[in-house]
Structure formats: structure tokens, C-alpha cells
Design an enzyme around this catalytic site. Structure first.
Site, PDB file in Angstrom:
ATOM      1  CE  LYS A  28      -3.943   1.860   2.699  1.00  0.00           C
ATOM      2  NZ  LYS A  28      -4.741   1.664   3.927  1.00  0.00           N
TER       3      LYS A  28
ATOM      4  CB  SER B 187      -8.094   3.469   2.986  1.00  0.00           C
ATOM      5  OG  SER B 187      -7.221   2.832   3.898  1.00  0.00           O
TER       6      SER B 187
ATOM      7  CB  SER C  10      -8.267   0.641   5.868  1.00  0.00           C
ATOM      8  OG  SER C  10      -8.967   1.860   5.858  1.00  0.00           O
TER       9      SER C  10
END
Lengths: 485, 494
Positions: free
Chosen positions: A79, A154, A178
Site C-alpha cells: 500500500k 482504504s 481498511s
């Protein structure tokens, strides 16, 4: 099974058997990314060349019989809020569009030491604030099962990458769901470890007391493998826990005897999608069929989770993001009149709406005169939520629940209604507020052919129990074997 | 109408740790190489996290205990949030509602005549990280401002006094006593030029009305006080300014918010720094990156046992134990711990505190000042000086000869000449006290014969005439005891 749909464990076995090389695996992933990421938008940047170099070096080591790390030759996506040298860490924000960190996050050091192949940085909601990856300043990640739908967020880029066959493993961060929510939306395994189980050093902070890095994988075994690679005490993160890391993969196949599965009765009434409710019930039935005892648990303060979360997380965020002021690094406005104006213009131009909304919420909650009514009150409620879980776990071993009230929503469906988006965090935020581990396991498909996840929660540092319980379910079902077309 | 001056000081002291408060960067004062002592943590880069420097906490506890504070068993870290280019995280890690030490005091002497002392209350002393340093283009050509983050993250202890100080002089004394204490317990070098000790003063007046009421004037915080003299002068100026302002405006504390003024040392005035805007809201909240610190009784006791004798106590003890004047004791204590230790070793060695005090405060101190030396680098070690003074005590040499030996020891090529050097210098220079009365009497005889006028003067009652003759005899016979010479001369002339 093709290279791009195989699990990391399968690929490791094939590499060890000499059937495939890391270079071939990496090249296959890159080819799949080249073929489909234009429509998925999982990646913000790719490190194809260095990935292939690493892969070749691992292949050489493997051939030469040199010692290899746990993930030798396996492509892993990160990420883009996890710092790694050699490439930008943007947090999907204009603010850090050109920021290249001069250091590796703790988990990146661990991954490099494990001979993993870092393939690229994945998309996210700006600074991890959001539940759909629509708040990225650069692109919207589509759900590989249906590109009209959101990948979730997210960590939507990481979930989509694992789901779409771009990388067998990925890392995300989970502040209020997330990891688990996009895992559920994209039909992959996503695990949020106990707070402090994995060092946050090098994870760009959103809400420091809630953030935790965790794995995405195609099955529980891979999630266990990745977790045992990255978990453990790090002297640079004083909130990381000094507890021994079990070999999670070792006992994974052993079912838990006399398992007591807790479930939350009253939550079923609150606007739960029919398909999700059905999948959750079927999952409970699976556990019952395996001889587990189903026990209803009370979490009296669970209904305050979202409210509590949306005070604590923005409060910490308002402080954590204050450093992005255009002075030392990051975006600086071109036009400004004076110092204060430089701050205002730089932040005003570089942050997206959701980030600004949360900074304002948090700034307000911490302001003199409001602190006691909001932030301090939220801390007290957080304590009560934690107590709820402590009591529940005296009666049960794990707690099963939906991950989200609905399967993936359509892109754009909720962007004008931030409150509806926040409320969808109902099942996930409690794990962050109480610091306990949680996992999302593929557990069904909606009538619209969208994956549905099952969330399992366990007491602090009981990842081993959590993974074994999840593996019991996974072995009885084939949801984890389904791949998007 | 009359008024009372009310002063409280906030003192920031840099703790002398090798590394910064929350990272491993060096704390060295290094303004010529900006931004070379930095890392992702003190630069506030995304993803970097603070780790507490235990040594800084230890020095903080030492400081707290030395100023008689309670050390609570639980303390935590808070973020103080504000924007400034020298603060890269846009918050300072500090301590807000649970400081690591509180409710202490420091005793100062407020009247040198009566030796009256007063305990100045200390509200709290807490740890925090320092900011960096901005420098602005002062040429007026509009060049960029620059930021040096070498200092950023350096451990500070902020010591906040009660508003117990009643004059500029008291404020200065308090600050001097505090500095002395902190250098004694070895937690800081308190170098004001390098910014290791910084002071802000909160000043206002309590005006006594004829009807017996007291009205407080608005509180002013004076910043930029970087010398003891500056503290005293700035407060004196501010007291006068507030008194005049009161007479003109009659504004009280409740009419205007606290004002910040800066001390302009060149012009000798305080200047308004910040407008009378709303009080800044720092939005303090507990730092989620740092675990709270717990302190056990055993840990507290251990640190307490490491503390040396405080300078105020030692000053009193020196006066009593060695029969020193208050002045001499103060001079010795003010030179610092190592100097006071030096004195005590000399005094114990030669068994004469007064003589030792004379030598160290005059001869030794003069040499240190002339050579720009620290006592630790002084070539005459205390046992050597003690041995030299012992020879004076036992009438082996005269005080004058001892000074000659002292100078010869300083000239020695050895880094630290030993006790045996004393004897060889005495022999080389023939400084041994002459006990051979034959030689002395012969010299007296000669001198008396040569100085008829002086002898006549003496015989007519001028005692002072002996002095000149003593000198002449001493020149003839080196190492003669002047007392003995005097006696012989008087006997001869009478």
C-alpha cells in the site's frame, strides 16, 4: 492453476520443485498488470525492473542452494502509505506526490530480508481516509469482480491486486476496517493484527492509536505466512508489542476443539443486506456443523463505535497531518503572500475534500472548550468498548460477524453522502478501538456476483486462534477458490 | 500609592545527553554545519516514530529531585500543536497535565547583609523537545529564510516557578542559583550563549490602593532573555513601564489578555512581540506514539542517591567546616563542583581552610582566568598544592617562597608535577627557611652597620624603619623567616 491465480504457498512449492522461477512469476504478474490494471487501477507505481532483478537474484540463490527467506521470490504489493526506498510513497495525495522516503519501513526491511519481490505500490484513499479508494488524488480502484463497483478501502489497491491476479500477497493498513472491508469486497483474505503486533515504523500515520499493518492473501495459509514474516517487536516503534511471534503456519491445519463462536444478535437488525445476513448465517452453520458451540454475545457499547471512531481517528489525524505544511518537503503552493498564507495555500491546494473534512473534525474535537466533550468522552467510550470485548471473550473464543452491511457498492454511489460511508464501518471499527485482531474471510457471493466476507475477531495477541478458526471454515468451503473472470 | 512586583520565571534548560530526546541524533552545538545532525524522526518525516531517550528522563528526574519536586509515579507525553517552520512535525512533544515533576522549591539568599533566605516555589518541571532554529535574511534584500534542524529534538527541561519573586534582583539571584545547582548536579552546562539555558519572565505589579484594595496590572511575558544581566535589566525596565502605563491607563489584569514582549538588549527596552490576539490554542492531547512512563519508588530513590550535595548546603558547610567568610565560600562554590572539590582537597591536605581558601580564590583562580583553563586542566593538582601549603604551615618555607614554588611548578615541563617537585624547587632556589642563627645574625650585623640612618630613626621611635631592614636581611639570606629576622633586628638595635 495459473501462476497469477496461485497462492504464495503453491508458488513457493513450485519454485522449490524447480517447476517455475521467481522471474517467471514476477514477469507473469507484471504481464497481468499490464493487461488489466488500466481498468482496475490497483497500482500507483510499479517497480517492474527492480522486481525482476530481485527475482533473478532469488532464482540464483535458490539454484546455488543458498539460504532463502520465507517469501523467497514471491511478488508482494505494498500500500502506498508504507515507506520504501527507491520509489515514491504518495499516500495517494498531491501533498506527497513527489515524496521519496530515505528509509524503509520496518515491514519492508522484513520483506526484503525474507527475499520477497516488491512489485509495486498500491492505490488507497488519500492518507487512508475512506472506504472506497475513491478519495485517491490519482485514480479510483475498481473491483476486479465488477469494475463498476468499488474495491473498498482504504487499502482498495492492495485488495484488488491480490484479487485480480497482480500479486499473490499484499500489505495494507487498517485504521477502522481498511484491510478487512476491501478484502471482503474483493473476495480475498485480509487480516488486521492486534495493535502493536506489527511495527508501524514507516507506515505514514493516519490515526496512530488505531493504525495497524496487515496482510492480504488468497487464503488463510498465505495470510499466516505473511503475518509471521512481518510481526514482532521493533525498537523504533514503542507501541509495538514485545511478545513472541508464534509460527502461525505451523498449527494452522489443526482444528480448535470445543470452539465457542460468539455472534452478535442485535446487530442483525440494523439495515443489513439480505445476502450478507444469509452468508453470515451460513458461516455460523458451518461452524456448528464442525461441532462448535454458537453463543450470542452482548456488546452493549458497539453502537457507539462509529461515533467514537470518528472523533478519535480525525483528532489524531489532524495532528499527524499537520506536518504537511509545504516547508520541509511535500507540496508547496506556487503563490502566497506570507508564511501563514503559504501554509494555508499549500494545504488547501494539496489535500482532498475527505482529508480536509477529517482535519477539521479533529481540530474541532481537540480545541479548547470542546476537548472534554468530544475527545476525552470518546476515550472513555473507547475504554467501555474494550471492556465489552474483554467480557465477551470470557464466554467465547472468537466472535463472528459480517464485515460490512452490504457487498461492494457502485463507484460514485456514496461519494456525496460521507455519513452513509462512515456508518458502513459499523462492524470493523470496534476491533481498532479495542486493539484486537480481526480477519475477513471469503464467505459467500451476492446475487449480483459480488464477494461477501465473514469477519472473525479474537482477543489481543490471539492471531493463532483466529487463523486456525478461519482455516477451519475455509477448509469446509470453496469461496476462497473463486477468482474474478 | 505603592506597588509590589510579581515575577515568575520559566526557564528552559538543555539536558546534556549525548543524543536527542526521541532519536539517536547528536545534540552537539553545531551551528556551522546546519541540518547535519538529523534523521527521519527529528525531521518529522512521514512514518517516523519517536522513542524515549531514557538518559534524558533520568537527568530530568535528577533535576526534579534537586529542586525538591515530587516525582509522580505516572507521567505521559502530550503534543503541543502549532505551526512554525522550525517545528517540522507541527507539534512539539511536551508534557501537559501530568508533568514528570512538580511542587518543588529553590532557596535563594535575598539579602547579603542579613543573609536572609527565601524559598521560591516551583510549580513544575517537565521534559520536552526543542525546536530547530530559523534564520532570516537581515540584509533587507528579501533572501530566503533558512531553517537549521540540528537542535530540533534536543531534550529540554522547562522549570516553571511560582510568582514568588519580588524584584529584578531576586529574579537574577534565582536564575544564578538555579544555574549553579544544575551545573553541580551535572545535568546541563547551562551555557547561555549557546542557548542551553533560556529564560522567559512573567511580570506584573500589584498596585496598593488607598482603600486597601490591591489591583493587579496586566501580565507581560518577556522573551529573549539570554543573560543574567538581561533578565535583571528587562524586568527593571518592565516594572517601570508597567507603573507608568498603570498611571496612564488604569488597565488591570482583567481588562487585557496576557501580552508577550521581547527584550531588546541593545536598546535596553522591551517591545511588543505578538499582538493582543486571542490566546493560542495548542490543542494539547496525549501523544499516541509514546507509552506513558511509570516511575517506581526504588527508581526515584536510586536517582536521589546519585545527587551530590547541593551548592547552597555546601556553601554553608564550607563556611562552618573551614571557618571561611561567606564571601570566600561563595566564590569557591560559584566556580563549580570541580573547583569546590579542589578546594576541599587542598584544605583537608594542609589542615588550614583559610589559607587554602586564600590560595585557591586568589592564586589558583587568577591562573585559571589568565590561562582560560578549567580546574580539571590545571597542572598543580590539589595534593601538590596541599603539600606546598603544609610546608608553610610547618614553617619550612615562607608564604613568599611558597608563591615562588607555585610559579616554578606552573613553569614545569611536566603536565602535572608531583609532590616531590616541591622539595627540589626549594633546594634549587635555596628557599628553605634558615634556622642557622649564626648566618642570620651575621647578616643582621652587616645590615645594621650599613644603615645608620634607619637605626637612628628606629631608635627615635619610628617602628616602620624596621621594614626596610628586614627586606635587606632577607635578600642576604634566602628562606629566612621574616618574623625571626624582625626579632633579631629589634634586639640588635635596641
Amino acid at each position: 492453476m495459473s501462476i497469477t491465480s496461485a497462492t504464495a504457498s503453491e508458488l513457493l512449492a513450485k519454485m522449490n520443485a524447480g517447476e517455475v522461477s521467481s522471474e517467471e512469476i514476477t514477469a507473469a504478474c507484471l504481464a497481468e498488470i499490464a493487461r488489466r490494471d488500466e481498468s482496475i487501477n490497483a497500482f500507483l507505481s510499479l517497480q517492474g525492473e527492480t522486481a525482476l532483478q530481485t527475482a533473478r537474484e532469488v532464482d540464483r540463490k535458490r539454484k546455488a542452494g543458498e539460504p532463502l527467506g520465507k517469501l523467497a521470490g514471491i511478488p508482494v504489493a505494498l500500500k502506498d502509505n508504507i515507506c520504501a526506498t527507491g520509489t515514491t510513497t504518495t499516500c495517494a495525495s498531491r501533498m506527497l506526490e513527489a515524496f521519496t522516503p530515505p528509509y524503509d519501513a520496518h515491514i519492508v526491511e522484513r520483506l526484503r530480508a525474507a527475499d520477497a519481490v516488491l512489485i509495486g505500490k498500491t492505490n488507497l484513499d488519500e492518507f487512508a481516509m475512506g472506504s472506497s479508494t475513491e478519495n485517491s488524488a490519482f485514480k479510483i480502484t475498481a473491483n476486479p469482480w465488477n469494475t463498476k463497483c468499488a474495491a473498498g478501502g482504504s487499502s482498495g489497491g492492495s485488495a484488488a491486486a491480490v484479487s485480480a491476479g497482480f500479486a499473490p500477497l499484499a500489505l495494507g493498513s487498517d485504521t477502522g476496517g481498511s484491510i478487512r472491508q476491501p478484502a471482503s469486497f474483493c473476495g480475498v483474505v485480509g487480516l488486521k493484527p492486534t495493535y502493536g503486533r506489527v511495527s508501524r515504523y514507516g507506515l505514514v500515520a493516519f490515526a496512530s492509536s488505531l493504525d495497524q499493518i496487515g496482510p492480504f492473501a488468497r487464503d488463510i495459509t498465505d495470510a499466516a505466512l505473511l503475518l509471521e514474516t512481518i510481526a514482532g517487536k521493533d525498537q523504533r516503534d514503542t507501541t509495538s508489542l514485545d511478545a513472541a511471534v508464534p509460527r502461525y503456519t505451523e498449527n494452522l491445519e489443526q482444528p480448535l476443539k470445543n470452539l465457542k463462536v460468539g455472534y452478535i444478535e442485535h446487530l442483525h437488525e440494523e439495515g443489513l443486506h439480505e445476502d450478507v445476513q444469509k452468508a453470515t448465517q451460513q458461516a455460523l452453520d458451518v461452524y456448528q456443523s464442525l461441532g462448535a458451540e454458537l453463543i450470542p454475545v452482548e456488546l452493549p457499547h458497539a453502537r457507539y463505535c462509529v461515533a467514537t471512531y470518528y472523533i478519535i481517528a480525525p483528532s489524531e489525524a489532524s495532528s499527524n497531518l499537520a506536518r504537511y505544511d509545504g516547508v520541509h518537503y511535500g507540496y508547496r503552493a506556487k503563490q502566497f503572500d506570507n508564511m501563514i498564507d503559504m501554509y494555508a495555500a499549500s494545504r488547501g491546494e494539496a489535500f482532498g475534500d475527505e482529508v480536509k473534512r477529517r482535519i477539521m473534525l479533529g481540530t474541532y474535537a481537540l480545541s479548547s472548550g470542546y476537548y472534554d466533550a468530544y475527545y476525552l468522552k470518546a476515550l472513555k467510550v473507547r475504554r467501555l468498548i474494550r471492556n465489552d470485548f474483554e467480557q465477551a471473550f470470557q464466554k467465547v473464543d472468537i466472535i463472528a460477524s459480517p464485515v460490512t452491511p452490504t457487498p461492494a457498492f457502485e463507484i460514485g454511489e456514496l461519494t456525496d453522502d460521507p455519513l452513509a460511508m462512515y456508518l458502513a464501518d459499523i462492524f470493523t471499527t470496534s476491533a481498532n478501538l479495542s486493539g484486537i485482531p480481526g480477519v475477513s474471510v471469503p464467505a459467500g457471493m451476492s446475487q449480483n456476483k459480488l464477494p461477501i466476507g465473514l469477519q472473525l475477531l479474537a482477543p489481543p495477541l490471539e492471531e493463532e486462534r483466529l487463523l486456525r478458526a478461519a482455516r477451519m471454515f475455509e477448509r469446509e468451503t470453496d469461496w476462497h477458490l473463486k477468482r474474478p473472470e | 500609592m505603592d506597588y509590589t512586583v510579581i515575577i515568575g520565571l520559566e526557564v528552559h534548560v538543555q539536558l546534556q545527553t549525548r543524543t536527542k530526546l526521541f532519536c539517536g541524533c547528536s545534540t552537539r552545538f553545531n551551528p556551522d554545519h546546519p541540518n547535519t545532525q538529523t534523521c527521519p524522526v527529528c525531521l518529522g518525516l512521514p512514518g517516523a516514530l519517536p522513542v524515549l531517550n531514557r538518559e534524558a528522563f533520568h537527568l530530568g528526574m535528577k533535576t526534579g529531585l534537586a529542586i525538591n519536586c515530587e516525582i509522580p509515579s505516572f507521567t505521559k507525553w502530550d503534543r503541543k500543536q502549532y505551526y512554525y517552520p522550525d517545528l517540522p512535525k507541527a507539534y512539539q512533544i511536551s508534557q501537559y497535565d501530568l508533568p514528570m515533576s512538580q511542587n518543588g522549591w529553590l532557596e535563594i539568599e535575598i539579602d547579603p547583609e542579613t543573609r536572609e533566605t527565601k524559598k521560591i516555589g516551583i510549580i513544575r518541571a517537565h521534559l520536552e523537545e526543542d525546536a530547530g532554529k530559523n534564520s532570516h535574511d537581515e540584509s533587507g534584500r528579501g533572501h530566503d529564510s533558512k531553517v537549521d534542524l540540528n537542535r530540533c529534538g534536543t531534550p529540554l527541561i522547562e522549570i516553571v516557578s511560582e510568582p514568588d519573586l519580588r524584584s529584578a534582583r531576586e529574579a537574577r539571584t534565582y536564575l544564578e542559583e538555579l544555574k549553579l545547582l544544575l551545573t553541580y548536579i551535572d545535568v546541563s552546562d547551562c551555557n547561555m550563549q549557546e542557548g542551553s539555558l533560556r529564560c522567559d519572565a512573567n511580570v506584573n505589579l500589584h498596585i496598593q490602593q488607598e482603600n486597601g484594595e490591591t489591583i493587579p496590572t496586566p501580565i507581560v511575558e518577556i522573551k529573549n532573555l539570554n543573560s543574567f544581566r538581561g533578565v535583571e535589566q528587562a524586568i527593571e525596565f518592565e516594572v517601570q513601564r508597567q507603573w507608568e502605563a498603570w498611571q496612564e491607563t488604569r488597565l488591570s489584569l482583567h481588562d487585557v489578555p496576557k501580552e508577550t514582549r521581547g527584550w531588546d538588549a541593545d536598546r535596553g527596552i522591551t517591545l511588543e512581540q505578538r499582538g493582543k490576539e486571542e490566546a493560542a490554542d495548542y490543542r494539547y492531547f496525549p501523544d499516541p506514539d509514546l507509552a506513558p512512563v511509570t516511575v517506581t519508588d526504588a527508581e526515584r530513590d536510586k536517582v536521589s542517591s546519585e545527587l551530590c550535595e547541593r551548592p547552597a548546603l555546601r556553601r554553608n558547610r564550607l563556611e562552618k567546616e573551614y571557618q571561611l567568610s561567606a564571601y570566600d565560600a561563595a566564590v569557591i562554590i560559584d566556580q563549580g563542583l570541580a573547583f569546590a572539590d579542589y578546594f576541599e582537597q587542598v584544605a583537608k591536605g594542609c589542615q588550614n581552610g583559610k589559607q587554602a581558601a586564600n590560595w585557591v580564590t586568589q592564586d589558583v583562580l587568577r591562573e585559571l582566568k589568565e590561562g582560560g583553563l578549567e580546574i580539571s586542566a590545571f597542572s598543580i593538582k590539589p595534593e601538590v598544592l596541599a603539600a606546598l601549603l603544609e610546608k608553610v604551615e610547618s614553617n619550612e618555607i615562607t608564604t613568599k617562597s611558597a608563591r615562588t614554588v607555585f610559579q616554578e611548578l606552573l613553569k614545569s615541563e611536566e603536565a602535572a608535577p608531583g609532590v616531590e617537585s616541591i622539595q627540589s624547587i626549594i633546594e634549587d632556589k635555596g628557599l628553605a627557611m634558615v634556622s642557622d642563627t649564626g648566618a642570620l645574625e651575621a647578616a643582621v650585623q652587616t645590615v645594621v652597620a650599613k644603615n645608620e640612618k634607619a637605626v637612628a630613626d628606629f631608635q627615635s621611635g619610628k617602628q616602620a624603619a624596621v621594614g626596610a631592614l628586614i627586606g635587606q636581611v632577607m635578600r642576604e639570606v634566602k628562606g629566612a623567616d621574616p618574623k625571626v629576622v624582625r626579632e633579631l633586628l629589634i634586639k640588635k638595635m635596641s
